[in-house]
Design a protein around this motif. Structure first.
Motif, PDB file in Angstrom:
ATOM      1  N   ASP A 127       0.593  -6.454   5.764  1.00 37.41           N
ATOM      2  CA  ASP A 127       0.520  -5.447   4.400  1.00 37.41           C
ATOM      3  C   ASP A 127       1.744  -4.615   4.936  1.00 37.41           C
ATOM      4  N   TRP A 128       2.560  -3.982   3.538  1.00 40.83           N
ATOM      5  CA  TRP A 128       3.560  -3.149   3.734  1.00 40.83           C
ATOM      6  C   TRP A 128       2.941  -1.658   3.267  1.00 40.83           C
ATOM      7  N   LEU A 129       3.539  -0.553   3.909  1.00 37.39           N
ATOM      8  CA  LEU A 129       3.198   0.835   3.540  1.00 37.39           C
ATOM      9  C   LEU A 129       4.586   1.365   2.864  1.00 37.39           C
ATOM     10  N   LEU A 130       4.235   2.145   1.848  1.00 39.17           N
ATOM     11  CA  LEU A 130       5.104   2.967   1.288  1.00 39.17           C
ATOM     12  C   LEU A 130       4.694   4.377   1.542  1.00 39.17           C
ATOM     13  N   VAL A 131       5.586   5.252   2.152  1.00 37.86           N
ATOM     14  CA  VAL A 131       5.422   6.654   2.677  1.00 37.86           C
ATOM     15  C   VAL A 131       6.256   7.378   1.716  1.00 37.86           C
ATOM     16  N   ALA A 132       5.701   8.122   0.717  1.00 32.06           N
ATOM     17  CA  ALA A 132       6.581   8.845  -0.240  1.00 32.06           C
ATOM     18  C   ALA A 132       6.880  10.227  -0.010  1.00 32.06           C
ATOM     19  N   GLY A 133       7.194  10.351   1.339  1.00 30.74           N
ATOM     20  CA  GLY A 133       7.776  11.927   1.804  1.00 30.74           C
ATOM     21  C   GLY A 133       6.565  13.069   2.035  1.00 30.74           C
TER      22      GLY A 133
ATOM     23  N   GLY B 226      -6.730  10.291   2.934  1.00 25.72           N
ATOM     24  CA  GLY B 226      -6.148   9.309   3.506  1.00 25.72           C
ATOM     25  C   GLY B 226      -6.539   7.926   3.084  1.00 25.72           C
ATOM     26  N   GLN B 227      -6.996   7.624   2.042  1.00 24.74           N
ATOM     27  CA  GLN B 227      -7.249   6.267   1.443  1.00 24.74           C
ATOM     28  C   GLN B 227      -5.996   5.674   0.824  1.00 24.74           C
ATOM     29  N   LEU B 228      -5.580   4.713   1.448  1.00 25.68           N
ATOM     30  CA  LEU B 228      -4.254   3.897   0.941  1.00 25.68           C
ATOM     31  C   LEU B 228      -4.556   3.567  -0.382  1.00 25.68           C
TER      32      LEU B 228
ATOM     33  N   LEU C 241       0.661  -1.282   0.079  1.00 27.06           N
ATOM     34  CA  LEU C 241      -0.041  -0.111   0.166  1.00 27.06           C
ATOM     35  C   LEU C 241       0.688   1.118   0.026  1.00 27.06           C
ATOM     36  N   ALA C 242       0.463   2.504  -0.349  1.00 23.97           N
ATOM     37  CA  ALA C 242       0.936   3.687  -0.393  1.00 23.97           C
ATOM     38  C   ALA C 242       0.315   4.796  -0.102  1.00 23.97           C
ATOM     39  N   ILE C 243       0.883   5.739   0.246  1.00 15.46           N
ATOM     40  CA  ILE C 243       0.392   7.246   0.792  1.00 15.46           C
ATOM     41  C   ILE C 243       1.633   8.187   0.751  1.00 15.46           C
ATOM     42  N   SER C 244       1.270   9.459   0.712  1.00 15.33           N
ATOM     43  CA  SER C 244       2.453  10.535   0.863  1.00 15.33           C
ATOM     44  C   SER C 244       1.904  11.756   1.298  1.00 15.33           C
ATOM     45  N   ASP C 245       2.495  12.743   1.357  1.00 14.23           N
ATOM     46  CA  ASP C 245       2.345  14.134   1.573  1.00 14.23           C
ATOM     47  C   ASP C 245       1.336  14.135   2.851  1.00 14.23           C
TER      48      ASP C 245
END
Length: 293
Positions: free
Chosen positions: A41-47, A276-278, A15-19
């Motif tokens: 689940d893994w989470l990617l946080v793009a800064g 905030g929807q992943l 999963l991913a989210i950012s900003d």
């Protein structure tokens, strides 16, 4: 998002989210509500988690406690040196402190070995990147970085980085970008070539996503021409980014690009969906996901 059948297999989602911009209280509430769909689940946080070290620590600590693995790439806001931040570090030293903090929390950074996602949609090498920008995405007719920057100042469209993101000990943000791109390309070339990649960077890797910016001149703070072919060069199945605050899915050369930003409250309040929807990166959504989110 992952369906019930995916969860039943017990292998989780990427999963991913950012900003996240948690300096805004409403965004902090959004982060507090983020939950994995499964324990794997893994989470990617793009800064752009926050503007101070303390804000970044609060958010990543919370997320690291909930997700099986969290991967982080820095955005420009994490690299700002605010006079109100009790941690008065600049440039490379500030980034090094953020990396140290992430390692204390068990969060994977661009300085760590790239992990391999073995869950649904894998195996895939997941690479968090830190590449910055070099003012090479200039408006037509402005042939130099100096000319583009001068036009930005003339029109009043100037990124706050010019005042708060210091490149020490590099002579410029462009020089820092050049070094980051060269070092990262070497590391990506050394990965297992048999595996495809998911590439995550705060800034988009190619210029096309910036074509819809309200102020096109702002693109000079959004990336570098040096990475325009990385989605093909490094066999990406997906590219994850933020920064633009325009959450959407696009495709370039058949590769899925996911802009996954939450953005500021004034921005997400105008959208129809909940903030905030992943975004699910893997397994890839069935069919074609919507272009705009």
């Amino acid at each position: 998002m992952a369906g019930p059948g995916d969860r039943a297999k017990g292998r989780g989602s990427l999963l991913a989210i950012s900003d996240l911009h948690v300096r805004h209280a409403e965004n902090g509430t959004v982060v507090e509500q983020l939950r994995p769909e499964s324990p794997e689940d893994w989470l990617l946080v793009a800064g752009d988690v926050g503007d101070t070290i303390a804000q970044v620590e609060w958010a990543l600590r919370l997320l690291a406690a909930r997700f099986a693995k969290v991967l982080w790439s820095p955005g420009n806001h994490e690299l700002w040196s605010l006079p109100t931040d009790p941690v008065p570090l600049r440039g490379v030293a500030r980034y090094a402190r953020l990396v140290e903090l992430c390692r204390e929390l068990g969060v994977v950074t661009p300085e760590d070995p790239y992990p391999v996602w073995e869950g649904l949609g894998g195996p895939v090498t997941v690479a968090p990147l830190f590449l910055l920008y070099d003012y090479s995405w200039r408006p037509e007719g402005l042939d130099t970085a100096q000319a583009a920057l001068a036009e930005a100042y003339r029109t009043g469209i100037v990124c706050t980085d010019e005042y708060l993101l210091h490149p020490d000990p590099y002579e410029s943000r462009s020089a820092w970008c050049t070094a980051r791109v060269a070092g990262t390309a070497r590391r990506l070339a050394e990965r297992d070539p048999a595996l495809p990649t998911v590439l995550m960077n705060h800034w988009p890797l190619c210029r096309e996503p910036t074509r819809i910016l309200r102020y096109p001149i702002f693109a000079q703070w959004c990336g570098t021409e040096a990475t325009a072919d990385w989605h093909r060069r490094f066999n990406a199945v997906a590219v994850v980014y933020g920064h633009l605050h325009i959450p959407r899915t696009t495709w370039y050369d058949g590769v899925r690009f996911e802009e996954v930003s939450v953005g500021y409250p004034r921005e997400w309040r105008r959208r129809s969906g909940l903030p905030g929807q992943l975004r699910r990166i893997l397994p890839a959504p069935a069919g074609l996901p919507p272009t705009a989110w």
